[in-house]
Write a protein that holds these residues in place. Sequence first.
Motif, mmCIF file in Angstrom:
data_model
loop_
_atom_site.group_PDB
_atom_site.id
_atom_site.type_symbol
_atom_site.label_atom_id
_atom_site.label_comp_id
_atom_site.label_asym_id
_atom_site.label_seq_id
_atom_site.Cartn_x
_atom_site.Cartn_y
_atom_site.Cartn_z
ATOM 1 N N SER A 116 2.194 -0.261 6.630
ATOM 2 C CA SER A 116 3.502 0.084 6.057
ATOM 3 C C SER A 116 4.397 -1.137 5.897
ATOM 4 C CB SER A 116 4.200 1.130 6.931
ATOM 5 O OG SER A 116 4.560 0.589 8.187
ATOM 6 N N ASN A 117 4.158 -2.177 6.710
ATOM 7 C CA ASN A 117 4.985 -3.391 6.632
ATOM 8 C C ASN A 117 4.489 -4.392 5.602
ATOM 9 O OD1 ASN A 117 6.658 -2.544 8.710
ATOM 10 N ND2 ASN A 117 5.471 -3.563 10.299
ATOM 11 N N ALA A 118 3.250 -4.241 5.152
ATOM 12 C CA ALA A 118 2.600 -5.300 4.375
ATOM 13 C C ALA A 118 3.255 -5.504 3.010
ATOM 14 C CB ALA A 118 1.123 -4.976 4.183
ATOM 15 N N VAL A 119 3.477 -6.755 2.677
ATOM 16 C CA VAL A 119 3.940 -7.160 1.350
ATOM 17 C C VAL A 119 3.038 -8.301 0.875
ATOM 18 C CG1 VAL A 119 6.341 -6.483 1.716
ATOM 19 C CG2 VAL A 119 5.616 -8.789 2.312
ATOM 20 N N ALA A 168 0.807 7.498 0.740
ATOM 21 C CA ALA A 168 -0.041 8.655 0.448
ATOM 22 C C ALA A 168 -1.513 8.245 0.347
ATOM 23 C CB ALA A 168 0.416 9.326 -0.845
ATOM 24 N N GLU A 169 -1.771 7.088 -0.280
ATOM 25 C CA GLU A 169 -3.153 6.614 -0.404
ATOM 26 C C GLU A 169 -3.706 6.210 0.957
ATOM 27 O OE1 GLU A 169 -3.128 3.485 -3.273
ATOM 28 O OE2 GLU A 169 -3.274 4.859 -4.981
ATOM 29 N N TRP A 170 -2.896 5.535 1.741
ATOM 30 C CA TRP A 170 -3.345 5.114 3.070
ATOM 31 C C TRP A 170 -3.654 6.328 3.950
ATOM 32 C CZ3 TRP A 170 -5.079 0.878 5.375
ATOM 33 C CH2 TRP A 170 -5.069 0.814 6.774
ATOM 34 N N ASP A 171 -2.805 7.339 3.892
ATOM 35 C CA ASP A 171 -3.006 8.522 4.721
ATOM 36 C C ASP A 171 -4.257 9.301 4.333
ATOM 37 O OD1 ASP A 171 -0.769 7.912 6.146
ATOM 38 O OD2 ASP A 171 0.533 9.384 5.172
ATOM 39 N N ARG A 172 -4.692 9.172 3.092
ATOM 40 C CA ARG A 172 -5.916 9.863 2.693
ATOM 41 C C ARG A 172 -7.163 9.241 3.332
ATOM 42 N NH1 ARG A 172 -3.197 10.699 -2.453
ATOM 43 N NH2 ARG A 172 -3.961 8.703 -3.264
ATOM 44 N N CYS A 173 -6.998 8.074 3.951
ATOM 45 C CA CYS A 173 -8.126 7.388 4.598
ATOM 46 C C CYS A 173 -8.091 7.550 6.122
ATOM 47 C CB CYS A 173 -8.101 5.898 4.255
ATOM 48 S SG CYS A 173 -8.248 5.508 2.499
ATOM 49 N N ASN A 174 -7.338 8.516 6.637
ATOM 50 C CA ASN A 174 -7.158 8.584 8.086
ATOM 51 C C ASN A 174 -8.216 9.397 8.816
ATOM 52 O OD1 ASN A 174 -6.425 11.169 7.417
ATOM 53 N ND2 ASN A 174 -4.328 11.032 8.181
ATOM 54 N N ALA A 175 -9.350 9.682 8.163
ATOM 55 C CA ALA A 175 -10.455 10.327 8.876
ATOM 56 C C ALA A 175 -10.919 9.413 10.007
ATOM 57 C CB ALA A 175 -11.609 10.620 7.923
ATOM 58 N N ILE A 192 0.838 -1.194 0.000
ATOM 59 C CA ILE A 192 0.000 0.000 0.000
ATOM 60 C C ILE A 192 0.875 1.247 0.000
ATOM 61 C CG2 ILE A 192 -1.670 1.330 1.370
ATOM 62 C CD1 ILE A 192 -2.836 -1.260 2.349
ATOM 63 N N HIS A 193 0.572 2.175 -0.890
ATOM 64 C CA HIS A 193 1.296 3.438 -0.918
ATOM 65 C C HIS A 193 0.872 4.286 0.266
ATOM 66 C CE1 HIS A 193 3.300 2.913 -4.735
ATOM 67 N NE2 HIS A 193 2.171 2.515 -5.281
ATOM 68 N N ASP A 203 -0.383 -8.078 11.233
ATOM 69 C CA ASP A 203 -1.596 -8.754 11.718
ATOM 70 C C ASP A 203 -2.839 -7.885 11.568
ATOM 71 O OD1 ASP A 203 -0.098 -11.106 13.478
ATOM 72 O OD2 ASP A 203 0.932 -9.182 13.526
ATOM 73 N N GLY A 204 -2.710 -6.585 11.850
ATOM 74 C CA GLY A 204 -3.863 -5.698 11.772
ATOM 75 C C GLY A 204 -4.412 -5.584 10.365
ATOM 76 N N LEU A 205 -3.532 -5.569 9.377
ATOM 77 C CA LEU A 205 -3.992 -5.447 7.999
ATOM 78 C C LEU A 205 -4.631 -6.747 7.521
ATOM 79 C CD1 LEU A 205 -3.810 -2.943 6.137
ATOM 80 C CD2 LEU A 205 -2.125 -4.227 4.809
ATOM 81 N N VAL A 206 -4.111 -7.885 7.981
ATOM 82 C CA VAL A 206 -4.733 -9.172 7.660
ATOM 83 C C VAL A 206 -6.149 -9.218 8.219
ATOM 84 C CG1 VAL A 206 -4.622 -11.662 8.060
ATOM 85 C CG2 VAL A 206 -2.531 -10.401 7.515
ATOM 86 N N ALA A 207 -6.318 -8.795 9.461
ATOM 87 C CA ALA A 207 -7.643 -8.785 10.078
ATOM 88 C C ALA A 207 -8.582 -7.831 9.349
ATOM 89 C CB ALA A 207 -7.526 -8.392 11.552
ATOM 90 N N LEU A 208 -8.069 -6.680 8.907
ATOM 91 C CA LEU A 208 -8.888 -5.721 8.160
ATOM 92 C C LEU A 208 -9.334 -6.313 6.832
ATOM 93 C CD1 LEU A 208 -10.113 -2.954 7.573
ATOM 94 C CD2 LEU A 208 -7.837 -2.166 6.862
ATOM 95 N N ALA A 209 -8.426 -6.968 6.118
ATOM 96 C CA ALA A 209 -8.779 -7.581 4.833
ATOM 97 C C ALA A 209 -9.867 -8.637 5.012
ATOM 98 C CB ALA A 209 -7.532 -8.192 4.187
#
Length: 549
Positions: free
Chosen positions: A496-499, A327-334, A324-325, A520-526
Motif C-alpha cells: 500500500s505504501n509503494a510508489v 483491489a488487485e492486490w487483495d485478489r491475490c491473498n489466498a 498497486i491497486h 522493504d517487503g515489496l522490494v524483496a518480493l520484486a
Amino acid sequence: METRKGDDMATRGIGAKALSERGKIAIRPTMPWDVPGMSRAERVIAFLEDLPITAGTLAGTTMKIRTWQRKFLMAVYAEDAGGGRPIRTAVLSMARKNGKTQLAAGLALCHLMGPESEQRGEVYSAALTRDQAAKLFQEMRAILTAHSELDDRANVIQFNKQIEVLTGEGEGSIYAALSSDAGSKMGLSPSFVVYDELGSAPNRDLFDALDTATGARKNPLMMCISTQAAADHHVFSELIDYGERVNSGDIIDPSFHLTLYAAPPDADPWSREAWAAANPALADFRSLEDVERQASQARLVPSKESAFRNLMLNQRVSAASRFIHKAEWDRCNAAPELAALAGRECYAGLDLSGSRDLTAFVLAFPGEGRSFDIVCQFFMPEANIVDRSNEDRVPYDLWARQGHITLIPGSTIDPGFVAQAVMQAAQTYSLQTVAYDRWRIEDLKRELGLFGGNVPLEPFGQGFKDMSPAVDMLERSVAEKLLRHGGNPVLNMCASNAVITRDPAGSRKLDKSKATGRIDGLVALAMALQVSGRHEPDAMPSCLLELMD
C-alpha cells in the motif's frame, strides 16, 4: 452579603451558567419518547426528532430521521427477549458530509439526558484532536440552546467542553469531549462513546482505552462514525472487516453492528450510482452539485482521484497515488499451504535495513501456470518497538505478537538472526538463490560463514536497469492474479505504501525515498520474482523440437 448554594454566583465550573437559572421551565407531562407501546429504537428516534436543527437551510426546523438512518438506529437499539440491548459496538461508515455530526450529537444527548440515559452516566465524544472532538460539543450546545426544556436541565461548561445533567432523566450524568491523549483516559467508565472520524486516528490507543473502559457498565455502547481509513491495518479498517464477516454470517457476534455505505471497488467512480452507494443523503441534505463538482475535478486531475475515492466514495484507498491497486492486490491473498512447500524449489529476495528499520526476507515458490506461493519473514529491533509503531502509525508491536515480525533483542538489527533464517530456509526448501541489495551484505556474509553454510547469493542492483524488469514482473503477477501472498499484514502495508519513479527512458523502480511508509517487503518480493525468471531453463530451440518429432 452571603452567597447561598443556588444563588447567581453558584456555578459548576468556569463558563457555566448559574444554577439558580435552572429548573424554571415546566416539563411536559408526556415526552414524545414516553408514549406507551414504543420500542426502544422508536423512543430513540422520537427523541432525535424532537431536537432542533441549528444550522444550514433547514435551521429552525426539527430533525427528521431518514429511512437509512432509521434502519441503522433500529438495528443498533433493537432489544433482546430480556429487554436488553445486545449491541455494544456500532460502526457507521459513509462518505463525508452526510450529516454524521448532527446524528452523533443527537445520540450523545439521547444517552446523556434522554431515553437511553442512566443515573450518573458518562458520555464522551472522541476524536483525533481536542478541537475536532469539540465540534460535537458545539453542536450539542447549539441544540440545547435552541431546546429550552432540555437546556433547563443541563449545565454547559464552555471552558472545559463539558455538560452536566442536573435534573430529570440522566441526573448526575456528564459529557466531555476527549482527544487522542489516551494516557489520561484510563480512569473513565463510559456508558456511551461516539468516536468521530476514527478512520483518521493516528493509532488505536484512544479507541482501546475507551473500549476497554466500558466493562463496568451494564449496557454500554461504543459508536464509531467515520469515512474509511486508507490502510488495511488501521483499527477502523479492522472494525469494518470484522463487521462484514459478522454481516455475512462468517462470525456470530450479536454485540457488533456494521452499516457501511461505500462504492464497490469495481464501480465507475464517475457514475451517480457509485456516488449514491457511498452517500445515503445524496440529493437530500448532501449536495449533488458539490459531489459532481469534485468528481469533475478528480476526473481531470489524476492526483485528486485517490482522495475523491476515499472521501467521496468511501473506498479504502490512500489519498496518495500508489503503484498497486488495493483491489488487485487483495485478489491475490489466498494462503499458500506451508506444509506442502517443504523441499520445493524457491527463490528469495533479501532487503537488509538500516540498524533500526525493517528487514525483509521473501521467498517465492514457482507453481503451475507461472503462479507463485509467497512466504515472508520480517525483522525489527525489539527496543522501542512501541515508539516506532507510534512514529510510523503502524502496529509493529501487534504484528510482532501475532508472529508476523521477528523482534531481535537490542536496539539494532543483529545480522546473525537474519543469517539464521536464511540458513533455515536453505535447509527446509530447495533454495536456488538469494537476491540481495548490496547494503550491509558483508555483515550477512560473515554471519553465514559462521554457520558453515553454502547459500547461493546473487547481487541485485537497485537502479532502473535491474529494478525495471522486476517491477514489470511484479505488476504483471499481481494484475494476472498469479501470486498467493496469504494477506500477510506487513507485506500488505509495504504494497500500500509503494510508489515508483521513472527515468527519461520510461524505466521504473520502486522508490523508498518517495514512499510515505516502508516498502522493504515489496522490494524483496520484486527481486525474488525477477531472479526466478533468470534461473528458468532456456527454452528448447524450435529446430530441435522438429528433429525430435
